[in-house]
Scaffold this active site. Structure first.
Site, PDB file in Angstrom:
ATOM      1  N   TYR A 186      39.136  15.963  27.412  1.00 45.01           N
ATOM      2  CA  TYR A 186      38.939  15.023  26.306  1.00 45.01           C
ATOM      3  C   TYR A 186      39.607  13.708  26.671  1.00 45.01           C
ATOM      4  O   TYR A 186      40.793  13.671  26.977  1.00 45.01           O
ATOM      5  CB  TYR A 186      39.639  15.614  25.082  1.00 45.01           C
ATOM      6  N   HIS A 211      48.613  10.767  11.758  1.00 47.91           N
ATOM      7  CA  HIS A 211      47.380  10.419  12.461  1.00 47.91           C
ATOM      8  C   HIS A 211      46.164  10.178  11.574  1.00 47.91           C
ATOM      9  O   HIS A 211      45.199   9.550  11.999  1.00 47.91           O
ATOM     10  CB  HIS A 211      47.064  11.519  13.484  1.00 47.91           C
ATOM     11  N   THR A 262      37.118   7.073  16.808  1.00 46.03           N
ATOM     12  CA  THR A 262      37.109   7.431  18.225  1.00 46.03           C
ATOM     13  C   THR A 262      35.855   8.192  18.599  1.00 46.03           C
ATOM     14  O   THR A 262      35.131   8.677  17.738  1.00 46.03           O
ATOM     15  CB  THR A 262      38.301   8.345  18.561  1.00 46.03           C
TER      16      THR A 262
END
Ligand SMILES: *[C@@H]1O[C@H](CO)[C@@H](O)[C@H](O)[C@H]1NC(C)=O
Ligand SMILES: *[C@@H]1O[C@H](CO)[C@@H](O)[C@H](O)[C@H]1NC(C)=O
Ligand SMILES: *[C@@H]1O[C@H](CO)[C@@H](O)[C@H](O)[C@H]1NC(C)=O
Ligand SMILES: *[C@@H]1O[C@H](CO)[C@@H](O)[C@H](O)[C@H]1NC(C)=O
Length: 734
Positions: A552, A436, A565
């Site tokens: 979230y 990630h 993000t």
């Protein structure tokens, strides 16, 4: 999939105090380097014209020649000037975000004119990085706004007393410490291309010391209903070839940048480290190692590692030739070396033991060579020896096991540090597992869409399931990697595996292809599909756990340079009002739903335009740590757990798929592990008009959660909400 603040807050305590100064110096340096070509080019032109003036060239060149040279020079100068002006005009235009606040489905006149101007300044055929210098920088919002938005988001989750206390802390922060931290942050934002992203990458991802498997890596899944071939080697052949074709396009920047409304460009910088990249463990922090050259892949099969060259005779291997190499690996019956089989478990366990083991056992000789072959590969491939597929007879169990396999496998059969792993299962289904830190899911999704659209359609298979084309008559075979792992090394591997296994076994995964209705019908309700689903998740969560929780939702900030993000806190006062009305069957349900959807849209737009809450507070928190100042407010905000963590996987290249005629030839989305010990992770993808896939995760060890129960709550919530509209339609028809 999202990058969660709370997960790694503990790692924030190890920090250098003079970091800000260093980072500013580095930024200035980079800035100069980036602006340099212009500067150099312009001065060169000036110099040439001076030279021509000082030394009349008429002696050597004819007048005709002089005129041509002059014309070329002026032409070039003009071209540079126009490009420069266009770029700056575009930059100016792109810093306006008013277009986003149009009502759904209609564009105001201003927006239309603006769009035309942006189109004109963009030029005809943009390349991947064409817009990079025109994309505006992420602005730092005023503290006052962020604090206000925070309090608003916290209100529905606190009782009056808690809220009063929090309000006190917030106001105190806003008055006292806040402005000082903000000043430093502003300073950073003037120099850095993005005031969040470098810190985000470092502190949320690379400094995390826990396992990245399940906690951070995420997966993407194959088609659900189509299996183009059942030959494992053939599927690998086509997909590896397709991935390499994508890499070639990427190297040549021939990928069209992602553009909203087909016009407004998103930042492309996250593509840069898709290939030739590995996360390398370190003692305090990991680093991302990116190679500018990599012509092979690393392949894992039944405990053995292989190196496969993807080029021969100066060209990329064709699908059938790659299949041939994979067949050779599948046919290889050699035994793993001691420790080799479980080796990749090191990448699945805690980071510190891996870092130590890496320098202790893998920094010399053939172990180093072999590890290099893995880490410096273009990407990693696992030929999985299990079968995973959607089985209509046993749909729930088969999909859950498929999802789990992509998320963690056996913990030792994926190289979790690699930017991504291609996993090809025994019967020809496949998937990706992606690390990630280097980018967010839409980037991997973009690659995956390309692969899935090339594989069965453009590349295709022969009737007996092989790749098209012929095997190569004298292609050298794959190279088996050699390891000599001592006992102590094996002991570390074993203990990493133990940690990873406990984590993996605890994952409760559930995947639902929801096909009762989809985007088509939701749009008829005049609601944004994302808002609709988010509110359904709120309703489902309340029914599931009897309470609301901090939620979230990941949104993109790629309208800004190097943006990643931002969090949309999608549990709002308005969604809570709606959920309560649903629970008590109030007549105002539909009205409240619309209000909640409107609010959600609004929050989403704010997040996308740099006016979110969480990234700003995260950066303020970091600054406070650098300065050695303690802020009770920030500490509390940053340690609140996200018990519901959600993310939509957008389908980006809709034109690659013929969803109307072949709805089955579309990816089934991807998913990620649970973020909080007693929470849910939900990832969803909206496919065509009638299908939404949900990927739900939680932990078995929590008595509060159950992915299957939550799944049926989501399904029910979606249906119940749709019902509201049908009643409404009928009522208004009468
Ligand atoms: C790639 O890396 C090598 C060694 O690190 C370096 O010598 C070479 O100049 C680099 N090539 C490019 C195109 O950056
Ligand atoms: C990866 O390596 C290849 C082959 O050596 C090179 O052409 C390419 O530029 C690199 N790609 C990236 C994204 O760095
Ligand atoms: C996988 O393929 C084998 C051989 O082609 C077949 O016997 C088996 O039934 C397949 N498994 C599934 C789950 O379809
Ligand atoms: C590690 O685990 C493997 C498989 O369980 C076992 O065979 C081996 O003896 C263990 N090695 C050490 C050093 O603990």
């Amino acid at each position: 999939m999202l990058g969660h603040t709370s997960r790694h807050v503990t790692s924030l305590t190890h920090m250098y105090s003079n970091f800000i100064i260093t980072s500013i110096v580095v930024e200035i340096w980079f800035k100069c380097a980036a602006e340099c070509p212009y500067f150099v080019f312009e001065s060169a032109l000036q110099l040439i014209s001076h030279l021509i003036a000082v030394f009349p060239c008429s002696k050597y060149v004819t007048e005709e020649g002089q005129r041509i040279v002059g014309g070329v020079l002026i032409g070039t100068g003009l071209w540079i000037a126009v490009t420069f002006v266009m770029r700056n005009v575009l930059k100016y235009l792109l810093s306006w975000h008013g277009w986003m606040f149009n009502r759904h489905g209609s564009l105001s006149l201003t927006t239309k004119i603006w769009l035309v101007l942006v189109k004109v300044c963009s030029g005809p055929k943009p390349m991947l990085y064409s817009f990079q210098n025109s994309i505006p920088r992420l602005p730092v919002p005023p503290i006052k706004d962020t604090v206000r938005r925070y309090l608003e988001s916290a209100r529905p989750l606190m009782d009056d007393e808690q809220y009063k206390r929090m309000e006190g802390l917030a106001k105190d922060f806003e008055k006292n410490l806040g402005p000082k931290l903000q000043w430093y942050l502003k300073l950073k934002s003037w120099w850095a291309s993005n005031y969040v992203s470098d810190w985000w990458e470092e502190y949320i991802y690379l400094r995390g010391r826990g396992p990245i498997m399940v906690n951070s890596n995420y997966y993407a899944m194959d088609f659900l209903y189509v299996i183009p071939t059942t030959r494992q080697a053939a599927r690998a052949g086509n997909s590896i070839h397709a991935i390499m074709m994508y890499r070639r396009k990427l190297d040549r920047a021939q990928i069209k940048p992602l553009m909203v409304l087909n016009t407004i460009p998103m930042c492309s910088s996250q593509y840069e480290r898709m290939f030739n990249t590995s996360r390398v463990p370190g003692v305090e922090t990991d680093v991302l190692q990116h190679m500018n050259e990599s012509k092979h892949i690393a392949v894992y099969h039944k405990g053995r590692f292989f190196k496969v060259w993807l080029f021969y005779d100066g060209r990329l291997l064709l699908p059938r030739e790659i299949e041939q190499q994979i067949e050779r690996i599948l046919a290889d019956k050699s035994e793993p070396h001691p420790g080799e089989e479980l080796l990749a478990a090191l990448t699945a366990g805690d980071r510190d033991p891996w870092a130590k083991a890496r320098s202790q056992f893998f920094s010399r000789g053939k172990n180093k060579q072999s590890l290099d072959s893995v880490e410096k590969a273009a990407f990693f491939v696992t030929l999985d020896d299990t079968e995973q597929r959607y089985d209509p007879e046993n749909s729930v169990q088969s999909l859950d096991s498929y999802g789990k396999s992509l998320l963690h496998g056996k913990c030792y059969d994926r190289w979790f540090d690699k930017s991504f792993n291609l996993i090809v299962f025994k019967n020809g289904t496949m998937g990706l597992n992606a690390e990630h830190s280097w980018a967010d899911a839409p980037i991997v999704g973009h690659l995956w869409e390309h692969v899935l659209s090339s594989d069965p359609v453009r590349l295709g298979y022969t009737e007996d399931g092989h790749c098209k084309g012929n095997p190569h008559p004298n292609l050298p075979g794959p190279q088996r990697l050699q390891w000599d792992i001592p006992e102590e090394g094996q002991a570390v591997i074993n203990s990493s595996l133990k940690v990873a296994k406990a984590l993996a076994d605890d994952v409760d995964m559930h995947i639902i292809p929801f096909n009762d209705f989809g985007k088509g019908l939701i749009k008829k309700c005049k609601t944004s599909p994302d808002g609709f689903i988010q509110i359904a998740l709120q309703l489902a969560h309340f029914r599931d756990k009897g309470k609301f929780c901090l939620t979230y939702e990941a949104s993109m900030t790629r309208l800004f340079r190097e943006g990643r993000t931002e969090t949309v806190r999608s549990c709002t006062t308005q969604t809570c009002d709606f959920v309560r009305a649903m629970m008590n069957d109030k007549a105002t349900k539909l009205k409240l739903l619309k209000v909640a959807a409107e609010k959600h849209q609004d929050l989403y737009r704010l997040a996308m335009t740099g006016k979110g809450i969480d990234r700003h507070l995260f950066c303020l928190y970091l600054v406070s740590k650098y300065l050695g100042e303690d802020s009770a407010f920030l500490k509390e905000v940053l340690s609140e757990p996200w018990r519901l963590s959600t993310s939509q996987t957008p389908l980006q290249q809709v034109d690659l798929f013929d969803i109307k005629r072949h709805p089955e030839y579309v990816t089934s989305g991807g998913g990620f592990g649970p973020v909080a010990d007693d929470g849910y992770g939900v990832s969803y993808i909206i496919l065509g008009e009638d299908l939404i896939n949900f990927h739900i995760s939680s932990k078995h060890s929590s008595p509060e959660t159950d992915s299957h129960r939550f799944g049926s709550n989501i399904r029910q919530a979606m249906l119940d909400m749709l019902d509201l509209f049908q009643f409404d339609n009928k009522a208004s028809n009468k």
